[in-house]
Scaffold this motif. Structure first.
Motif, PDB file in Angstrom:
ATOM      1  N   VAL A   1      25.590  47.932  52.571  1.00  0.00           N
ATOM      2  CA  VAL A   1      26.738  46.697  51.584  1.00  0.00           C
ATOM      3  C   VAL A   1      26.937  46.641  50.318  1.00  0.00           C
ATOM      4  CG1 VAL A   1      27.311  45.616  54.064  1.00  0.00           C
ATOM      5  CG2 VAL A   1      25.156  44.719  52.519  1.00  0.00           C
ATOM      6  N   ALA A   2      26.516  47.472  50.045  1.00  0.00           N
ATOM      7  CA  ALA A   2      27.485  48.185  48.452  1.00  0.00           C
ATOM      8  C   ALA A   2      28.446  47.688  48.183  1.00  0.00           C
ATOM      9  CB  ALA A   2      26.623  49.249  48.030  1.00  0.00           C
ATOM     10  N   VAL A   3      29.160  47.457  46.941  1.00  0.00           N
ATOM     11  CA  VAL A   3      30.397  47.486  46.322  1.00  0.00           C
ATOM     12  C   VAL A   3      31.101  48.231  47.106  1.00  0.00           C
ATOM     13  CG1 VAL A   3      32.197  47.430  44.277  1.00  0.00           C
ATOM     14  CG2 VAL A   3      29.963  45.428  44.222  1.00  0.00           C
ATOM     15  N   SER A   4      32.326  48.006  47.536  1.00  0.00           N
ATOM     16  CA  SER A   4      33.074  49.022  48.146  1.00  0.00           C
ATOM     17  C   SER A   4      34.614  49.623  47.211  1.00  0.00           C
ATOM     18  CB  SER A   4      33.723  48.766  49.726  1.00  0.00           C
ATOM     19  OG  SER A   4      34.620  47.929  49.871  1.00  0.00           O
ATOM     20  N   THR A   5      35.498  50.028  47.531  1.00  0.00           N
ATOM     21  CA  THR A   5      36.246  50.374  46.273  1.00  0.00           C
ATOM     22  C   THR A   5      37.030  49.484  46.914  1.00  0.00           C
ATOM     23  OG1 THR A   5      36.099  53.110  46.387  1.00  0.00           O
ATOM     24  CG2 THR A   5      37.591  52.907  45.887  1.00  0.00           C
TER      25      THR A   5
ATOM     26  N   LYS B   1      36.624  46.661  45.081  1.00  0.00           N
ATOM     27  CA  LYS B   1      36.873  46.844  43.351  1.00  0.00           C
ATOM     28  C   LYS B   1      38.128  46.443  43.608  1.00  0.00           C
ATOM     29  CE  LYS B   1      33.475  49.835  42.194  1.00  0.00           C
ATOM     30  NZ  LYS B   1      32.449  51.611  42.014  1.00  0.00           N
ATOM     31  N   TYR B   2      39.135  47.175  44.136  1.00  0.00           N
ATOM     32  CA  TYR B   2      40.634  46.670  44.032  1.00  0.00           C
ATOM     33  C   TYR B   2      40.470  45.028  44.471  1.00  0.00           C
ATOM     34  CZ  TYR B   2      42.110  51.711  43.818  1.00  0.00           C
ATOM     35  OH  TYR B   2      42.340  52.979  43.342  1.00  0.00           O
ATOM     36  N   LYS B   3      40.127  44.585  45.250  1.00  0.00           N
ATOM     37  CA  LYS B   3      40.343  43.244  45.088  1.00  0.00           C
ATOM     38  C   LYS B   3      40.417  42.531  44.044  1.00  0.00           C
ATOM     39  CE  LYS B   3      36.835  41.052  46.057  1.00  0.00           C
ATOM     40  NZ  LYS B   3      35.686  40.562  45.618  1.00  0.00           N
ATOM     41  N   THR B   4      39.150  42.853  43.633  1.00  0.00           N
ATOM     42  CA  THR B   4      38.291  42.139  42.319  1.00  0.00           C
ATOM     43  C   THR B   4      40.072  42.767  40.980  1.00  0.00           C
ATOM     44  OG1 THR B   4      36.355  42.455  43.117  1.00  0.00           O
ATOM     45  CG2 THR B   4      36.502  41.830  40.556  1.00  0.00           C
ATOM     46  N   ALA B   5      40.702  43.905  41.343  1.00  0.00           N
ATOM     47  CA  ALA B   5      41.145  43.678  40.066  1.00  0.00           C
ATOM     48  C   ALA B   5      42.183  43.204  40.584  1.00  0.00           C
ATOM     49  CB  ALA B   5      42.039  44.924  39.645  1.00  0.00           C
ATOM     50  N   PHE B   6      42.884  42.548  41.283  1.00  0.00           N
ATOM     51  CA  PHE B   6      44.251  42.017  41.904  1.00  0.00           C
ATOM     52  C   PHE B   6      44.043  40.882  41.726  1.00  0.00           C
ATOM     53  CE2 PHE B   6      46.022  45.954  43.858  1.00  0.00           C
ATOM     54  CZ  PHE B   6      47.407  45.555  43.548  1.00  0.00           C
ATOM     55  N   GLN B   7      42.363  40.335  42.317  1.00  0.00           N
ATOM     56  CA  GLN B   7      42.719  39.085  41.823  1.00  0.00           C
ATOM     57  C   GLN B   7      42.518  38.398  40.385  1.00  0.00           C
ATOM     58  OE1 GLN B   7      38.902  37.660  44.565  1.00  0.00           O
ATOM     59  NE2 GLN B   7      38.132  37.415  43.064  1.00  0.00           N
TER      60      GLN B   7
ATOM     61  N   MET C   1      35.876  42.396  53.184  1.00  0.00           N
ATOM     62  CA  MET C   1      35.014  41.492  54.561  1.00  0.00           C
ATOM     63  C   MET C   1      34.811  42.405  55.473  1.00  0.00           C
ATOM     64  SD  MET C   1      34.882  37.697  54.910  1.00  0.00           S
ATOM     65  CE  MET C   1      36.151  37.229  55.859  1.00  0.00           C
ATOM     66  N   PHE C   2      35.943  43.072  56.046  1.00  0.00           N
ATOM     67  CA  PHE C   2      35.427  43.406  57.578  1.00  0.00           C
ATOM     68  C   PHE C   2      34.916  45.087  56.837  1.00  0.00           C
ATOM     69  CE2 PHE C   2      36.978  47.061  59.960  1.00  0.00           C
ATOM     70  CZ  PHE C   2      36.925  46.621  61.308  1.00  0.00           C
ATOM     71  N   ILE C   3      35.063  45.070  56.072  1.00  0.00           N
ATOM     72  CA  ILE C   3      34.293  46.181  56.116  1.00  0.00           C
ATOM     73  C   ILE C   3      33.712  46.196  55.746  1.00  0.00           C
ATOM     74  CG2 ILE C   3      33.517  48.649  54.622  1.00  0.00           C
ATOM     75  CD1 ILE C   3      36.935  48.367  53.428  1.00  0.00           C
ATOM     76  N   TYR C   4      32.521  45.333  55.059  1.00  0.00           N
ATOM     77  CA  TYR C   4      30.628  44.978  54.749  1.00  0.00           C
ATOM     78  C   TYR C   4      30.297  44.424  56.238  1.00  0.00           C
ATOM     79  CZ  TYR C   4      32.231  44.909  50.139  1.00  0.00           C
ATOM     80  OH  TYR C   4      32.135  45.391  48.744  1.00  0.00           O
TER      81      TYR C   4
END
Length: 195
Positions: free
Chosen positions: A135-139, A142-148, A181-184
């Motif tokens: 459950v390491a940080v996914s791509t 990272k996009y989620k964080t940028a948009f947020q 969250m679904f990916i994790y």
């Protein structure tokens, strides 16, 4: 510089990011209080708040980069960095919900904060099983964080012509938040379904 040292440059940047949170809140609410009896406040205040949040977002990226480049990673830094990010984002979202007490803003804030709590708990549990890398940080994360970060920054400016853009960015972040969250959860599912 040695790996594992607590008071290194990346960790100092992370601690500075946490120290900015009370500064952010003081400027948000005093004086005069914003969001209590209306959304008063000069554009200067909003520019300062946006600046603080942008600095926090930049140091979020920069401290990780420095930790890797200078070989100054530490257990303390790996723990504190994601905590600092979540605290600043949660503080900003709570301020925005008070400024704009609407269902759309509250829903976005609840989804984002709930996702952070869920994924943090999931990572802690997976670490206990020795499977944290699953459950390491996914791509997408990272996009989620940028948009947020961009959406919150635009909202903090409180400039009416940008409000629709801010909501578009925020709800893109909400979609990416749920997707990541679904990916994790999917990655952790083989462990979660065990008796």
């Amino acid at each position: 510089m040695t790996t594992g040292r607590i008071l290194n440059i990346p960790n100092i940047l992370t601690l500075a990011r946490i120290a900015l949170i009370p500064v952010f809140l003081i400027i948000s609410y005093w004086p005069p209080a914003i969001g209590v009896s209306g959304h008063e406040g000069s554009m200067t205040r909003h520019i300062i708040l946006t600046g603080i949040f942008v600095v926090a977002a930049i140091t979020d990226w920069f401290d990780g980069y420095l930790a890797r480049t200078l070989n100054q990673t530490s257990a303390f830094g790996r723990f504190l960095d994601p905590v600092a990010d979540k605290l600043m984002v949660a503080a900003a979202l709570i301020v925005l919900v008070q400024w704009q007490p609407s269902i759309s803003m509250a829903f976005a804030a609840i989804v984002i904060i709930s996702r952070e709590i869920t994924v943090s708990a999931l990572r802690e549990w997976m670490a206990e099983l020795g499977a944290r890398t699953n459950v390491a940080v996914s791509t997408v994360g990272k996009y989620k964080t940028a948009f947020q970060m961009i959406a919150i920054s635009v909202f903090l400016l409180n400039w009416q012509p940008l409000e629709m853009l801010a909501y578009a960015l925020l709800y893109t972040a909400v979609i990416l938040t749920l997707w990541s969250m679904f990916i994790y959860l999917k990655a952790a599912w083989p462990y979660l379904k065990q008796p």
